[in-house]
Structures are given as structure tokens and as C-alpha cells.
Design an enzyme around this catalytic site. Structure first.
Site, PDB file in Angstrom:
ATOM      1  N   LYS A 170      50.942  42.403  33.975  1.00 52.46           N
ATOM      2  CA  LYS A 170      50.478  42.794  35.311  1.00 52.46           C
ATOM      3  C   LYS A 170      51.101  44.153  35.593  1.00 52.46           C
ATOM      4  O   LYS A 170      52.309  44.260  35.759  1.00 52.46           O
ATOM      5  CB  LYS A 170      50.977  41.742  36.305  1.00 52.46           C
ATOM      6  CG  LYS A 170      50.483  41.931  37.699  1.00 52.46           C
ATOM      7  CD  LYS A 170      50.951  40.810  38.597  1.00 52.46           C
ATOM      8  CE  LYS A 170      52.129  41.249  39.423  1.00 52.46           C
ATOM      9  NZ  LYS A 170      52.277  40.503  40.688  1.00 52.46           N
ATOM     10  N   GLU A 207      50.074  49.699  44.275  1.00 53.97           N
ATOM     11  CA  GLU A 207      49.906  49.339  42.865  1.00 53.97           C
ATOM     12  C   GLU A 207      48.566  49.787  42.286  1.00 53.97           C
ATOM     13  O   GLU A 207      48.114  49.282  41.265  1.00 53.97           O
ATOM     14  CB  GLU A 207      50.106  47.830  42.692  1.00 53.97           C
ATOM     15  CG  GLU A 207      51.543  47.429  43.022  1.00 53.97           C
ATOM     16  CD  GLU A 207      51.874  45.983  42.682  1.00 53.97           C
ATOM     17  OE1 GLU A 207      50.931  45.189  42.538  1.00 53.97           O
ATOM     18  OE2 GLU A 207      53.067  45.679  42.575  1.00 53.97           O
ATOM     19  N   HIS A 233      52.062  45.682  50.210  1.00 55.07           N
ATOM     20  CA  HIS A 233      51.714  46.842  49.379  1.00 55.07           C
ATOM     21  C   HIS A 233      50.630  47.721  49.984  1.00 55.07           C
ATOM     22  O   HIS A 233      50.203  48.683  49.354  1.00 55.07           O
ATOM     23  CB  HIS A 233      51.281  46.382  47.984  1.00 55.07           C
ATOM     24  CG  HIS A 233      52.401  45.770  47.204  1.00 55.07           C
ATOM     25  ND1 HIS A 233      52.224  45.130  46.010  1.00 55.07           N
ATOM     26  CD2 HIS A 233      53.731  45.701  47.461  1.00 55.07           C
ATOM     27  CE1 HIS A 233      53.391  44.692  45.565  1.00 55.07           C
ATOM     28  NE2 HIS A 233      54.315  45.013  46.435  1.00 55.07           N
ATOM     29  N   LYS A 278      60.131  40.268  35.362  1.00 53.78           N
ATOM     30  CA  LYS A 278      60.446  41.589  35.921  1.00 53.78           C
ATOM     31  C   LYS A 278      61.883  41.931  35.535  1.00 53.78           C
ATOM     32  O   LYS A 278      62.816  41.262  35.983  1.00 53.78           O
ATOM     33  CB  LYS A 278      60.340  41.554  37.441  1.00 53.78           C
ATOM     34  CG  LYS A 278      58.923  41.440  37.993  1.00 53.78           C
ATOM     35  CD  LYS A 278      58.990  41.193  39.490  1.00 53.78           C
ATOM     36  CE  LYS A 278      57.661  41.454  40.173  1.00 53.78           C
ATOM     37  NZ  LYS A 278      57.682  40.991  41.582  1.00 53.78           N
ATOM     38  N   ASP A 310      48.052  37.293  43.441  1.00 50.65           N
ATOM     39  CA  ASP A 310      49.470  37.178  43.814  1.00 50.65           C
ATOM     40  C   ASP A 310      49.505  37.171  45.341  1.00 50.65           C
ATOM     41  O   ASP A 310      49.237  38.192  45.978  1.00 50.65           O
ATOM     42  CB  ASP A 310      50.305  38.344  43.272  1.00 50.65           C
ATOM     43  CG  ASP A 310      51.768  38.236  43.688  1.00 50.65           C
ATOM     44  OD1 ASP A 310      52.147  37.188  44.257  1.00 50.65           O
ATOM     45  OD2 ASP A 310      52.535  39.190  43.440  1.00 50.65           O
ATOM     46  N   HIS A 356      55.295  44.890  36.148  1.00 47.44           N
ATOM     47  CA  HIS A 356      55.850  46.079  36.803  1.00 47.44           C
ATOM     48  C   HIS A 356      56.448  45.678  38.156  1.00 47.44           C
ATOM     49  O   HIS A 356      56.419  44.500  38.530  1.00 47.44           O
ATOM     50  CB  HIS A 356      54.734  47.094  37.017  1.00 47.44           C
ATOM     51  CG  HIS A 356      53.672  46.592  37.969  1.00 47.44           C
ATOM     52  ND1 HIS A 356      52.758  47.405  38.590  1.00 47.44           N
ATOM     53  CD2 HIS A 356      53.396  45.333  38.428  1.00 47.44           C
ATOM     54  CE1 HIS A 356      51.971  46.685  39.368  1.00 47.44           C
ATOM     55  NE2 HIS A 356      52.335  45.435  39.287  1.00 47.44           N
ATOM     56  N   ARG A 357      56.961  46.652  38.906  1.00 49.79           N
ATOM     57  CA  ARG A 357      57.281  46.479  40.322  1.00 49.79           C
ATOM     58  C   ARG A 357      56.342  47.375  41.124  1.00 49.79           C
ATOM     59  O   ARG A 357      55.688  48.268  40.570  1.00 49.79           O
ATOM     60  CB  ARG A 357      58.736  46.893  40.639  1.00 49.79           C
ATOM     61  CG  ARG A 357      59.820  46.107  39.953  1.00 49.79           C
ATOM     62  CD  ARG A 357      59.721  44.612  40.101  1.00 49.79           C
ATOM     63  NE  ARG A 357      59.694  44.082  41.447  1.00 49.79           N
ATOM     64  CZ  ARG A 357      60.638  43.351  42.017  1.00 49.79           C
ATOM     65  NH1 ARG A 357      61.743  43.078  41.329  1.00 49.79           N
ATOM     66  NH2 ARG A 357      60.497  42.848  43.241  1.00 49.79           N
ATOM     67  N   SER A 358      56.305  47.165  42.422  1.00 48.63           N
ATOM     68  CA  SER A 358      55.434  48.024  43.229  1.00 48.63           C
ATOM     69  C   SER A 358      55.958  49.457  43.274  1.00 48.63           C
ATOM     70  O   SER A 358      55.191  50.404  43.409  1.00 48.63           O
ATOM     71  CB  SER A 358      55.260  47.449  44.629  1.00 48.63           C
ATOM     72  OG  SER A 358      56.502  47.116  45.200  1.00 48.63           O
ATOM     73  N   GLN A 362      48.861  39.673  48.580  1.00 47.27           N
ATOM     74  CA  GLN A 362      49.325  40.975  48.108  1.00 47.27           C
ATOM     75  C   GLN A 362      48.400  41.580  47.043  1.00 47.27           C
ATOM     76  O   GLN A 362      48.220  42.781  46.998  1.00 47.27           O
ATOM     77  CB  GLN A 362      50.726  40.798  47.550  1.00 47.27           C
ATOM     78  CG  GLN A 362      51.457  42.057  47.222  1.00 47.27           C
ATOM     79  CD  GLN A 362      52.883  41.747  46.821  1.00 47.27           C
ATOM     80  OE1 GLN A 362      53.768  41.678  47.655  1.00 47.27           O
ATOM     81  NE2 GLN A 362      53.119  41.545  45.539  1.00 47.27           N
ATOM     82  N   GLU A 363      47.816  40.728  46.207  1.00 49.20           N
ATOM     83  CA  GLU A 363      47.025  41.269  45.099  1.00 49.20           C
ATOM     84  C   GLU A 363      45.854  40.368  44.736  1.00 49.20           C
ATOM     85  O   GLU A 363      46.028  39.153  44.611  1.00 49.20           O
ATOM     86  CB  GLU A 363      47.891  41.391  43.825  1.00 49.20           C
ATOM     87  CG  GLU A 363      49.126  42.224  43.994  1.00 49.20           C
ATOM     88  CD  GLU A 363      50.054  42.116  42.797  1.00 49.20           C
ATOM     89  OE1 GLU A 363      49.563  42.087  41.654  1.00 49.20           O
ATOM     90  OE2 GLU A 363      51.262  42.050  43.015  1.00 49.20           O
ATOM     91  N   SER A 412      58.290  43.431  47.834  1.00 43.13           N
ATOM     92  CA  SER A 412      58.285  42.022  48.238  1.00 43.13           C
ATOM     93  C   SER A 412      59.266  41.296  47.331  1.00 43.13           C
ATOM     94  O   SER A 412      58.900  40.659  46.361  1.00 43.13           O
ATOM     95  CB  SER A 412      56.875  41.441  48.113  1.00 43.13           C
ATOM     96  OG  SER A 412      56.431  41.489  46.788  1.00 43.13           O
ATOM     97  N   ASP A 466      57.073  34.061  40.707  1.00 41.74           N
ATOM     98  CA  ASP A 466      57.699  35.392  40.742  1.00 41.74           C
ATOM     99  C   ASP A 466      58.965  35.300  41.600  1.00 41.74           C
ATOM    100  O   ASP A 466      60.063  35.085  41.082  1.00 41.74           O
ATOM    101  CB  ASP A 466      56.684  36.399  41.302  1.00 41.74           C
ATOM    102  CG  ASP A 466      57.295  37.758  41.599  1.00 41.74           C
ATOM    103  OD1 ASP A 466      58.421  38.025  41.164  1.00 41.74           O
ATOM    104  OD2 ASP A 466      56.644  38.586  42.278  1.00 41.74           O
ATOM    105  N   GLU A 486      49.830  33.478  41.595  1.00 44.77           N
ATOM    106  CA  GLU A 486      51.276  33.732  41.657  1.00 44.77           C
ATOM    107  C   GLU A 486      51.774  33.583  43.090  1.00 44.77           C
ATOM    108  O   GLU A 486      51.097  34.029  44.025  1.00 44.77           O
ATOM    109  CB  GLU A 486      51.491  35.157  41.147  1.00 44.77           C
ATOM    110  CG  GLU A 486      52.913  35.674  41.179  1.00 44.77           C
ATOM    111  CD  GLU A 486      52.927  37.154  40.759  1.00 44.77           C
ATOM    112  OE1 GLU A 486      52.067  37.580  39.956  1.00 44.77           O
ATOM    113  OE2 GLU A 486      53.786  37.891  41.250  1.00 44.77           O
TER     114      GLU A 486
HETATM  115  P1  PGA Z   1      57.062  43.888  44.215  1.00 45.76           P
HETATM  116  O1  PGA Z   1      55.604  43.362  43.961  1.00 45.76           O
HETATM  117  O2  PGA Z   1      57.430  44.749  43.089  1.00 45.76           O
HETATM  118  O3  PGA Z   1      56.943  44.606  45.533  1.00 45.76           O
HETATM  119  O4  PGA Z   1      57.940  42.664  44.315  1.00 45.76           O
HETATM  120  C1  PGA Z   1      55.137  42.898  42.741  1.00 45.76           C
HETATM  121  C2  PGA Z   1      54.892  41.404  42.774  1.00 45.76           C
HETATM  122  O5  PGA Z   1      55.152  40.744  43.791  1.00 45.76           O
HETATM  123  O6  PGA Z   1      54.489  40.847  41.784  1.00 45.76           O
HETATM  124 ZN    ZN Z   2      54.602  38.724  42.921  1.00 47.12          ZN
END
Ligand code: PGA
Ligand code: ZN
Length: 433
Positions: A397, A216, A164, A346, A251, A374-376, A172-173, A43, A321, A294
Site C-alpha cells: 500500500k 497519499e 488525509h 510500517k 482503510d 508507506h506513511r501519509s 481514510q482510503e 493517523s 494497522d 483495514e
Molecule cells: P498514516 O496513514 O501514515 O497517516 O498513519 C496510513 C494508514 O493509516 O495506513
Molecule cells: Zn491505516
């Protein structure tokens, strides 16, 4: 004594989704070595530095052979002979050689692999663990050991949705975070997170939901609504015997369900305005111990972000983000407009270690909190665990308590905690908010 970059090795390896990514080794004139693997997002924000992909039939277009050619060819010529301890100069030379604002000539994946591997090589050359070398670099404090370090409270991903996971959840989270002061040290906070995740698995199983995990490492069940995630977290925390000891974090990655044309969010079965999205969040915040949110709104919805920050910025940590893309320039624009109050960090969104440090410095100066991330798409590389400690972010995270790509970072944090204690450094956990 001079110690310069003498050779680079670079190869295509695979990330946690089985997609190619770049691994680079830096070898110095004194034969010190550093290695790093670049992560990859799903994302992604519009303003992220460019991840160079081959686009050919092979590996679904995701090959990184051109990025590796760039590491071994033009970028090697740029960094060869440079002082490995001068991270800022190494990064600046690569940025200048690329010459574009999003590193699209050589690729941010190519550039970042050298940047991070150089940091590792310099730490090895200094006989220091990475977190301590990076701390000295950030604080211009060569040779000194910090009196205290702030370790990051984990924002641990319990439930995956959005991009994800292939399930019914839009955000997403949904994450848990040990409350500041609730656990005496990092190992016991991590132990408690693990117990909550195991209890959550039992709850999900009892409800006949699947307990397979998303990208994740959080579960990816088909819940009836996003809000159900927090009801389940309440139950799991209580089952584990930690009532009142955890907060929740979200998130939404809302850019993924935002329509630029209509300016509406397709969220939980209806198209909603920014204002309606904010009302949903206010409702949740009144019912659950949610403290950090987020990308609740899309990266281009600045009016919405302003409204969100004005309405909830005093009660909640609002993390940008996709909104900021770890880019010091974009972050400054956001600070000037009064958007959000925290930065997600990131490394591959911006593409060098030095610019990552600059983004954090800018955030701290403006009173914004920082969350290392991190990243996904991840790997066994644990650089971000060391950077979170070196930068005293106070929060990290890095996924759920499953999948080796996520656990690797938590295990590294345990090692760093032990090492810092042995050196007599005062180890603090999190920042009071
Ligand atoms: P991404 O997800 O690494 O797929 O961008 C992580 C996030 O959105 O924080
Ligand atoms: Zn994010």
C-alpha cells in the site's frame, strides 16, 4: 573482511507534507555508504514507537533537531565499530541503549534512520540491490539468489478522506487492487491502475467534483456518502476497460472517528455501534468487490474486532494497522485473541528493520497476510518497495498514482522487477487468497 560502521551523517529534511524528518547516512570503514529518510504518519496508533519532535516554536513544533543530535551523539557511540552486516546486532544495541518499549529516549525516528541506512550500506558493501541483500538477510542465505520472488500487488489509493484530506469522506482510503492473476506482470498491473485513476479523474470532473489529491495521492472529492466512492470506482474501472479485473480495499482508520467514552463511531452522519459498523461493511461487501478492509474498527475496540473477525474473517482480508502497530508483542496478543487476519507493515511504527522482520515472521507463522505500507508523510526514500519484495509480502500500500513521494515506490518496484528478471529469478505477482 570486516566492514564496520565508521561515521554517521544526519540532517533535517522535509517530508511530503513539508514537515521535518530525519535523513541519515551510514559510512562504513570500507567507505560504503547507505542513506535513508524516515516517514511519518498522521493517523497514528496509540502504541506506535515515539517520533521525537522538538516541540519548539520553530517548524510548528515538528523540528527533529534533537533526534539528529541523538543520532550523531549517543547513538553513534552505540553503533560505531559494529559490523554493518550484522543488522540484528546493530538494531538490538540501539534498542537496548534506548531501554524503553516505545523508543522514547532517543526517538524511533532517530533509531530507524540508522537502522535503514545501515541496511542500505550493507547492501552497497555487498554489491547487491537492496531487495536481494534484504532477502538474503531474512532467509539467512548469504550469497544465494532466490529461485523465485513474490512481488506485491499494489493496493492503490484512489480516494482520500479522514485525516488525509479536508473533505466530507470519513474513511481514510478507498483503494483498487488488481485481482490475483488478472495481469501477467507487475508493469502491466501498474499501468492498469494508472489508467483507472485517470478515468476516475474524468468521472469526478464530469460531476464537478474537484480533482485535487490528498496526502497519499488519491483524489479528495466532497462526496455525499462514503459508499459513493465505490460507485465511482465501478465506473472508473469499467471506463478503463478492466471490468472484473480489480478488487477494492478500504482503510477506515476508524480510531480517528471512535469515541472511547460512548464506544460509538461517528460515521457518515450518525453515531454507530461496532455492530452497526459491521452491518454497513456487510452491505458494501454484498454490492462491491471489496476484499480487504483495514482498521474498520478502533484499535481499542477488541470486542468489536473479535465480532468483525468472526463474522467476516473468512470472506475478507481484515488488516490490523493501528490495531497491531507492527509490534511483534501486540501482534501476538491479537493473534491469541483471534483479531484480524492480516498485518499492515510500517517500519516507523516499530522503529527498526529487525523488529519489522520479526513482526512479519510472526504474522506469516500465524497464517496472517502481510501488507507493506508507506506513511501519509513520505519522501523520495523507496526502502519499503525493496522490503516488500524481500519479505515476499504479496501486497503493498503506497498511495495513488500521483505525487512523486508515492510514484517513487512504484517506479522502484518496476526497477526491481526488471533487475530480478535479468538475474533469471522467477517473478510472481501477488499471493492467491
Ligand atoms: P498514516 O496513514 O501514515 O497517516 O498513519 C496510513 C494508514 O493509516 O495506513
Ligand atoms: Zn491505516
Amino acid at each position: 573482511m570486516t566492514n564496520t560502521i565508521a561515521a554517521l551523517r544526519s540532517r533535517e529534511v522535509d517530508d511530503s507534507r513539508g514537515n521535518p524528518t530525519v535523513e541519515t547516512d551510514v559510512v562504513t570503514s570500507s567507505d560504503d555508504q547507505g542513506r535513508a529518510i524516515v516517514p511519518s504518519g498522521a493517523s497514528t496508533g496509540d502504541d506506535e514507537a515515539l517520533e521525537l519532535r522538538d516541540g519548539e516554536k520553530r517548524r510548528g513544533g515538528k523540528g527533529v533537531r534533537q533526534a539528529i543530535t541523538n543520532v550523531l551523539g549517543p547513538l553513534y557511540k552505540v553503533v560505531c565499530g559494529m559490523d554493518v552486516f550484522d543488522q540484528a546486532a546493530i538494531d538490538k544495541a540501539m534498542i537496548d541503549a534506548d531501554g524503553t518499549s516505545n523508543k522514547k529516549v532517543y526517538g524511533a525516528n532517530a533509531i530507524l534512520s540508522i537502522s535503514m541506512a545501515s541496511l542500505h550500506a550493507a547492501a552497497n558493501a555487498s554489491n547487491l540491490p537492496l531487495y536481494l541483500y534484504a532477502w538474503q538477510l531474512i532467509n539467512s542465505n548469504k550469497g544465494l539468489i532466490p529461485e523465485e520472488l513474490i512481488f506485491p500487488l499494489p493496493m492503490m489509493n484512489m480516494i482520500n478522506g479522514g485525516e488525509h484530506a479536508n473533505n466530507s469522506i470519513d474513511m481514510q482510503e478507498a483503494m483498487i487492487q488488481p485481482k490475483y492473476g488478472a495481469f501477467e506482470d507487475l508493469p502491466s498491473a501498474l499501468d492498469a491502475c494508472s489508467e483507472v485513476q485517470h478515468r476516475l479523474a474524468k468521472r469526478l470532473d464530469a460531476l464537478s467534483h474537484g480533482t485535487s489529491v490528498g496526502d497519499e495521492g488519491g483524489f479528495a472529492p466532497n462526496l455525499d456518502s462514503d459508499e459513493e466512492a465505490f460507485q465511482l470506482l465501478d465506473e472508473a474501472v469499467s471506463d478503463a476497460g478492466f471490468e472484473g479485473m480489480f478488487n477494492y480495499c478500504i482503510d477506515a482508520a476508524a480510531t480517528e472517528f471512535y469515541d472511547e467514552g460512548t464506544r460509538l463511531y461517528d460515521f457518515n452522519g450518525a453515531n454507530r455501534t461496532s455492530e452497526e459498523m459491521i452491518q454497513i461493511l456487510e452491505d458494501w461487501v454484498s454490492k462491491y468487490p471489496i476484499i480487504s478492509v483495514e482498521d474498520w474498527l478502533a484499535d481499542t475496540d477488541h470486542d468489536g474486532w473479535k465480532l468483525l473477525t468472526d463474522r467476516l474473517g473468512k470472506r475478507l482480508q481484515l488488516v490490523g494497522d493501528d490495531l497491531f502497530c507492527t509490534n511483534p508483542r501486540i501482534l501476538q496478543e491479537g493473534i491469541d485473541k483471534g483479531l484480524a487476519n492480516a498485518l499492515l507493515v510500517k517500519v516507523n511504527q516499530i522503529g527498526t528493520v529487525t523488529e519489522t522482520f520479526q513482526a512479519v515472521a510472526k504474522a506469516v507463522k500465524a497464517g496472517y497476510q502481510c501488507v507493506m505500507s508507506h506513511r501519509s508523510g513520505e519522501s523520495e526514500d523507496t526502502t519499503i518497495a525493496d522490503l516488500a519484495v524481500a519479505l515476499c509480502c504479496g501486497q503493498i500500500k503506497t498511495g495513488g498514482f500521483s505525487r512523486s513521494d508515492r510514484i517513487a515506490k512504484y517506479n522502484q518496484l518496476r526497477r526491481i522487477w526488471e533487475d530480478a528478471k535479468e538475474r533469471g529469478i522467477i517473478c510472481l505477482l501477488g499471493i492467491a487468497q
